[in-house]
Design an enzyme around this catalytic site. Structure first.
Site, PDB file in Angstrom:
ATOM      1  N   SER A   1     -99.115  67.115 -90.321  1.00  0.00           N
ATOM      2  CA  SER A   1    -100.120  65.877 -90.096  1.00  0.00           C
ATOM      3  C   SER A   1    -101.418  66.185 -90.598  1.00  0.00           C
ATOM      4  O   SER A   1    -101.919  67.141 -90.289  1.00  0.00           O
ATOM      5  CB  SER A   1     -99.789  65.147 -88.701  1.00  0.00           C
ATOM      6  OG  SER A   1     -98.535  64.798 -88.516  1.00  0.00           O
TER       7      SER A   1
ATOM      8  N   GLU B   1     -85.474  68.940 -87.290  1.00  0.00           N
ATOM      9  CA  GLU B   1     -86.265  68.388 -86.226  1.00  0.00           C
ATOM     10  C   GLU B   1     -85.535  67.046 -85.633  1.00  0.00           C
ATOM     11  O   GLU B   1     -85.383  67.110 -84.421  1.00  0.00           O
ATOM     12  CB  GLU B   1     -87.624  68.117 -86.822  1.00  0.00           C
ATOM     13  CG  GLU B   1     -88.368  67.555 -85.775  1.00  0.00           C
ATOM     14  CD  GLU B   1     -89.917  67.572 -86.032  1.00  0.00           C
ATOM     15  OE1 GLU B   1     -90.691  66.953 -85.380  1.00  0.00           O
ATOM     16  OE2 GLU B   1     -90.179  67.789 -87.230  1.00  0.00           O
TER      17      GLU B   1
ATOM     18  N   SER C   1     -92.387  58.717 -87.842  1.00  0.00           N
ATOM     19  CA  SER C   1     -92.411  57.750 -86.819  1.00  0.00           C
ATOM     20  C   SER C   1     -91.089  56.793 -87.116  1.00  0.00           C
ATOM     21  O   SER C   1     -90.437  57.074 -88.081  1.00  0.00           O
ATOM     22  CB  SER C   1     -93.371  56.657 -87.196  1.00  0.00           C
ATOM     23  OG  SER C   1     -93.267  56.002 -88.293  1.00  0.00           O
ATOM     24  N   ASN C   2     -90.631  56.147 -85.752  1.00  0.00           N
ATOM     25  CA  ASN C   2     -89.524  55.275 -85.981  1.00  0.00           C
ATOM     26  C   ASN C   2     -89.416  54.384 -87.036  1.00  0.00           C
ATOM     27  O   ASN C   2     -88.417  54.099 -87.450  1.00  0.00           O
ATOM     28  CB  ASN C   2     -89.130  54.738 -84.584  1.00  0.00           C
ATOM     29  CG  ASN C   2     -88.709  55.864 -83.511  1.00  0.00           C
ATOM     30  OD1 ASN C   2     -88.569  57.043 -83.870  1.00  0.00           O
ATOM     31  ND2 ASN C   2     -88.157  55.261 -82.235  1.00  0.00           N
ATOM     32  N   GLU C   3     -90.637  53.743 -87.338  1.00  0.00           N
ATOM     33  CA  GLU C   3     -90.779  53.019 -88.411  1.00  0.00           C
ATOM     34  C   GLU C   3     -90.112  53.588 -90.031  1.00  0.00           C
ATOM     35  O   GLU C   3     -89.613  53.185 -90.798  1.00  0.00           O
ATOM     36  CB  GLU C   3     -92.113  52.363 -88.513  1.00  0.00           C
ATOM     37  CG  GLU C   3     -92.644  51.460 -87.706  1.00  0.00           C
ATOM     38  CD  GLU C   3     -93.006  52.062 -86.326  1.00  0.00           C
ATOM     39  OE1 GLU C   3     -93.246  51.604 -85.374  1.00  0.00           O
ATOM     40  OE2 GLU C   3     -93.125  53.499 -86.278  1.00  0.00           O
TER      41      GLU C   3
END
Length: 392
Positions: free
Chosen positions: A129, A244, A377-379
């Site tokens: 990131s 992951e 991210s879950n999105e």
């Protein structure tokens, strides 16, 4: 569908339980159960114990120091150790960069880096990131420009977990600015002791400093530290993220959190509350469903039928359930939760469980804001499922 629960696997589960019961240090287990942030020595001591048993990299091929565990054995090991109160097995070397190196790395890279991971002597962190490229890794801007036998690296990585403890970092870097974003990325191994590397801690919401921002200013990295081919790093990054996400269900940790809620409720005289019983029942059903989904995914992997996107389901549900359970634990605490003090928690880590557990509950509830963000991210995971599972 292939069933994973063979007699051999049940015996392995019993072996893992017995090993944790006999070998997990009591002081480390107390910290984990109480929700006290662990130190580097805490993590390393437990991982030294696992390395001595040969279980630190159990799912690796025997040729590289592992035990050739199946996907099912890997799942059982993770869930049983977590449920017992063992620390999170730090994944950066074992689960992430190690498999990338033994799958895509050169012979020299395997010889240089894999032994330090299997022996627990080298601590890794992950440089993915960036300030403007979190889940959208294709937007990263950290540059690596070839200069003879070196790459010159400039840029920054953020939310770098445990970088302040690490010896090495594996990074995604941009090596071709003119290429389509995903095709101009390379996978580079960087010694954090190299001149030009600066690590700046970031205090997170629960008051700990396990996150960091890492700055690279004209850092000279030997070209031999490039994994695989230049500009093919996106391939290796997706391979790593698959590892992951398939480990992100965390059913064992969630069950440990439920046991804690029951202890807190009994202590506070709330264990007969209809609302408590209803919520606990719902959580138990959610966890059974998540476990069965995980077993189906593992069965598909064992049968060679997995298509690659299934791990996104585990990541979405596992992280959401963990958040919901930790939030409910704070509700059970009630006004006790108002006195949260991270400094007090660290200073009193050796006190009996019942005296520090309430403070640890709040710490972990705050920390579990992160699982729905990390690892993509879950999105982003929902977008993956929409595209690859539903064809939208």
């Amino acid at each position: 569908m292939t069933t994973i629960w063979t007699p051999e696997l049940r015996a392995f589960r019993d072996d893992v339980r017995a090993f944790c019961e006999e070998n997990l240090p009591a002081d480390i287990r107390l910290k984990v159960l109480a929700g006290v942030p662990l130190t580097r020595p805490d993590h390393m001591r437990w991982q030294d114990i696992l390395a001595g048993k040969g279980w630190l990299v159990g799912f690796w091929p025997r040729a590289y120091g592992g035990c050739d565990w199946s996907a099912a054995e890997t799942y059982v090991f993770q869930e049983e150790t977590t449920s017992s109160g063992a620390p999170w097995l730090l994944p950066f070397g074992v689960n992430y960069v190690g498999p990338v190196i033994y799958t895509y790395g050169s012979t020299d890279q395997k010889a240089e880096h894999l032994p330090g991971i299997t022996s627990n002597e080298v601590f890794w962190c992950q440089g993915y990131s960036e300030p403007n490229a979190g889940s959208d890794l294709a937007g990263l801007k950290t540059r690596a420009v070839r200069d003879g036998e070196y790459y010159i690296v400039n840029g920054t990585k953020i939310w770098t977990t445990m970088a302040h403890w690490a010896d090495w970092i594996f990074c995604l870097v941009r090596t071709d600015a003119a290429a389509v974003p995903q095709r101009g990325i390379s996978f580079l191994l960087i010694d954090l002791r190299t001149r030009g590397v600066t690590i700046q801690p970031i205090k997170s919401i629960e008051g700990d400093s396990h996150l960091n921002q890492v700055f690279f200013e004209d850092v000279r990295v030997p070209a031999r530290n490039l994994v695989g081919e230049e500009n093919k790093g996106w391939t290796y990054a997706k391979f790593l993220l698959g590892h992951e996400r398939v480990l992100s269900a965390e059913v064992g940790k969630a069950r440990r959190y439920l046991r804690r809620i029951k202890r807190l409720a009994a202590r506070n005289g709330k264990n007969n509350s209809p609302r408590l019983k209803d919520r606990l029942s719902r959580f138990e059903v959610d966890l059974l469903a998540l476990e069965q989904t995980t077993l189906r995914v593992l069965g598909a992997i064992l049968a060679g039928e997995a298509r690659g996107h299934e791990a996104s389901v585990l990541k979405i549900r596992g992280s959401a359930i963990l958040q919901q359970i930790s939030d409910f634990a704070v509700d059970v605490l009630g006004t006790e939760a108002l006195s949260y003090d991270p400094e007090w928690l660290r200073e009193n880590a050796g006190m009996p469980l019942e005296e520090i557990e309430s403070m640890g509950v709040v710490s972990e509830a705050l920390y579990t804001r992160a699982p729905t963000i990390w690892g993509g991210s879950n999105e982003i995971q929902r977008n993956i499922l929409a595209k690859h599972a539903l064809g939208l």
